[in-house]
Structure formats: C-alpha cells, structure tokens
Design a protein around this motif. Sequence first.
Motif, PDB file in Angstrom:
ATOM      1  N   VAL A  75      30.397 -18.587 -29.677  1.00 40.52           N
ATOM      2  CA  VAL A  75      29.811 -17.447 -28.957  1.00 40.52           C
ATOM      3  C   VAL A  75      29.848 -16.200 -29.835  1.00 40.52           C
ATOM      4  N   ALA A  76      30.932 -16.002 -30.581  1.00 37.94           N
ATOM      5  CA  ALA A  76      31.024 -14.848 -31.469  1.00 37.94           C
ATOM      6  C   ALA A  76      29.966 -14.916 -32.572  1.00 37.94           C
ATOM      7  N   VAL A  77      29.743 -16.103 -33.134  1.00 41.49           N
ATOM      8  CA  VAL A  77      28.723 -16.256 -34.169  1.00 41.49           C
ATOM      9  C   VAL A  77      27.338 -15.964 -33.598  1.00 41.49           C
ATOM     10  N   ALA A  78      27.086 -16.419 -32.387  1.00 42.22           N
ATOM     11  CA  ALA A  78      25.792 -16.140 -31.747  1.00 42.22           C
ATOM     12  C   ALA A  78      25.603 -14.643 -31.530  1.00 42.22           C
ATOM     13  N   ALA A  79      26.661 -13.976 -31.091  1.00 41.24           N
ATOM     14  CA  ALA A  79      26.569 -12.532 -30.850  1.00 41.24           C
ATOM     15  C   ALA A  79      26.327 -11.778 -32.153  1.00 41.24           C
ATOM     16  N   VAL A  80      27.025 -12.161 -33.210  1.00 42.15           N
ATOM     17  CA  VAL A  80      26.844 -11.492 -34.504  1.00 42.15           C
ATOM     18  C   VAL A  80      25.437 -11.731 -35.040  1.00 42.15           C
ATOM     19  N   SER A  81      24.923 -12.939 -34.892  1.00 36.23           N
ATOM     20  CA  SER A  81      23.567 -13.205 -35.373  1.00 36.23           C
ATOM     21  C   SER A  81      22.540 -12.379 -34.597  1.00 36.23           C
TER      22      SER A  81
END
Length: 71
Positions: free
Chosen positions: A7-13
């Motif tokens: 979820v953090a990677v999705a938010a950063v992207s």
Amino acid sequence: MIQAVIVAVAAVSLVFFRRKYRRGGTITVIEAFRARMKIVFLALAVCSLCSKVVVHTYRHFNPPPPPIIGP
C-alpha cells in the motif's frame, strides 16, 4: 506487514505520478495507461495476499479429518 509495504508503494507511486503531472509535463496516453496498470497490479497483489491469509487461517483452525486406514 507485507500488505502495508504494498500500500505504501502504491501511495508513493501515485504521489510521483501526480507531481509529474502538476509540473507542467505533458503526459502521454501510454504513460497514463502504465500508471493505471501499476495500480491495478498492486491492488491484485494485495488482494491475493489477503485471500491466502484467509485460506491459511481457515485451514489452520479447521483441519481436514484424518484418513481412514484399514479394512
């Protein structure tokens, strides 16, 4: 833990995608499609992890009956 990372990677992207768009850089149709596909694949990864956890937990607390051995 793994789901939080995904979820953090999705938010950063998403943040990087929005920042590039706001700077005035033109975004092509292909770039927009790639960004959407990344989000879809990340969502599918999270869903598959959750479903595996549910199945594993169910099997842990409800094991199959022992096999019948004998005549």
